[in-house]
Design a protein around this motif. Structure first.
Motif, mmCIF file in Angstrom:
data_model
loop_
_atom_site.group_PDB
_atom_site.id
_atom_site.type_symbol
_atom_site.label_atom_id
_atom_site.label_comp_id
_atom_site.label_asym_id
_atom_site.label_seq_id
_atom_site.Cartn_x
_atom_site.Cartn_y
_atom_site.Cartn_z
ATOM 1 N N ILE A 42 46.528 42.171 60.672
ATOM 2 C CA ILE A 42 46.263 43.483 60.065
ATOM 3 C C ILE A 42 46.819 44.532 61.023
ATOM 4 O O ILE A 42 46.435 44.582 62.195
ATOM 5 N N LEU A 47 47.587 51.816 59.204
ATOM 6 C CA LEU A 47 46.630 52.127 58.128
ATOM 7 C C LEU A 47 46.309 53.612 58.071
ATOM 8 O O LEU A 47 46.215 54.268 59.107
ATOM 9 N N ALA A 97 43.598 49.001 54.151
ATOM 10 C CA ALA A 97 43.143 47.610 54.183
ATOM 11 C C ALA A 97 41.689 47.600 53.755
ATOM 12 O O ALA A 97 41.020 48.647 53.791
ATOM 13 N N ARG A 123 45.612 44.453 51.720
ATOM 14 C CA ARG A 123 45.344 43.418 52.733
ATOM 15 C C ARG A 123 43.844 43.280 52.960
ATOM 16 O O ARG A 123 43.134 44.272 53.088
#
Ligand code: M6R
Length: 365
Positions: A42, A47, A97, A123
């Motif tokens: 991740i 993000l 995410a 994700r």
């Protein structure tokens, strides 16, 4: 096997020093005083948003995680209980995410939320205790809690392990996003590494006091829990734990919300449990305590030595914990919160490990 303990819940409360340490070791380099390099895949740096979804106690862990991700990683977090998340048609984007928190990994609403996000290409990370579970299998990245099997329906050690993982992830994200200084990272890692050693000492010190207090609490029909900042989700967790196993009605509130409603309930028949380490928000919470005292409310204060000294109010009990760093406080303050519920339930003679109407894992909607 309950060992020397009367209930699995008690055993699991006392196991926490060990399992939290074990969990932290998975994410932190104890010797180097840093977080370990992240291999989850991740990309926290990329993000613009994190959506967290969970149920019950796992949701309260997520709420505390939100404070940490936003403060240490400057990452905006949206959080919902999974039963709302799955239906609220939240707009999803590829730059976010989603993180799901679950002990069992089988909770129906949490799984449905995961599948909703997955179908839209988001994700998926999950903080899971049972790593063979459906939620773990369907996630892109699994962040295990190493709590071991949790038998008591009331979640205890899974919660403090979830907090340990979330604190670590917030630091990992902070490092990736360049918002956490080396000095802060080192100080926080050191504080976390040292925390588990305090667990048994704290439990043994406060146990007799809490057992005596619980006899008194068992006489009441309603209890209010108050906290500010990361102590607010702990207030929610305290109220849930007490309801679940003692069947006493309890509510958790953000301390600042007191005068927006619940203050109308305050009198000598409703004790107020205030969770307030002596942190930057302490003075604010003290003024809420004064409002309670002025209306004849009885206060149980959970704080540290500096907090006990700074508050001059008369209390029904003051439970004093060691002075610790802000990142460690919610993990340690979970201990008295759990013990209060446990001893109250034991005193009332309820079925602590199998409370009525509840299932350990809620696999239907
Ligand atoms: O297995 P999960 O963590 O997904 O379970 C979520 C909730 O059902 C659970 O935390 C529940 O609230 C506990 N009984 C609380 O003690």
């Amino acid at each position: 096997d309950k060992g020397n303990h009367r209930h699995f819940m008690e055993k699991e409360i006392y196991e926490q020093g060990e399992v939290v340490s074990h969990t932290l070791a998975n994410y932190l380099d104890f010797a180097g005083g840093r977080v370990k390099p992240d291999t989850s895949g991740i990309d926290f740096a990329a993000l613009d948003r994190l959506a967290i979804s969970a149920c019950g106690t796992a949701y309260y862990a997520g709420l505390i995680g939100k404070y940490w991700f936003e403060r240490f990683a400057r990452l905006p977090v949206e959080i919902d209980v999974a039963s709302e998340f799955r239906y609220r048609e939240m707009p999803l984007t590829g730059t976010m995410a989603a993180l799901f928190i679950t002990q069992s990994g089988e909770t129906a609403d949490t799984l449905a939320s995961l599948r909703y996000c997955k179908a839209q290409g988001v994700r998926i990370g999950s903080v899971v205790n049972v790593v063979e579970s459906t939620i773990a299998r369907e996630s892109d990245a699994v962040f295990p809690t190493l709590a071991g099997p949790e038998i008591g329906v009331a979640s205890t050690k899974a919660f403090t392990c979830q907090l340990s993982v979330l604190a670590s992830l917030a630091m990992i994200a902070g490092r990736a996003r360049g918002t956490l200084s080396d000095a802060d990272e080192k100080a926080m890692v050191q504080a976390l590494v040292e925390a588990p050693r305090l667990f048994n000492q704290i439990l043994n010190t406060i146990q007799p006091q809490i057992e005596a207090l619980s006899r008194e609490l068992s006489r009441f029909k309603d209890v209010l829990y108050l906290g500010r900042g990361t102590s607010y989700p702990l207030a929610l967790e305290g109220a849930l734990k007490l309801k679940e196993i003692s069947y006493i009605h309890a509510e958790g509130y953000a301390a600042g919300e007191l005068k927006h409603g619940p203050i109308a309930l305050i009198d000598e028949t409703m004790p107020v449990i205030v969770i307030a380490p002596h942190d930057r928000l302490f003075e604010k919470t003290v003024s809420n305590m004064q409002e309670v005292a002025a209306r004849g409310g009885q206060i149980i204060l959970i704080t540290d030595a500096a907090g006990a000294k700074a508050s001059t109010l008369k209390t029904m009990a003051t439970i004093v914990l060691p002075e610790v760093s802000e990142i460690v406080a919610p993990i340690l303050y979970a201990l008295p919160v759990q013990l209060i519920a446990y001893h109250t339930a034991v005193f009332m003679g309820t079925d602590v490990d199998q409370p009525r109407n509840l299932a350990k894992s809620v696999t239907v909607e």
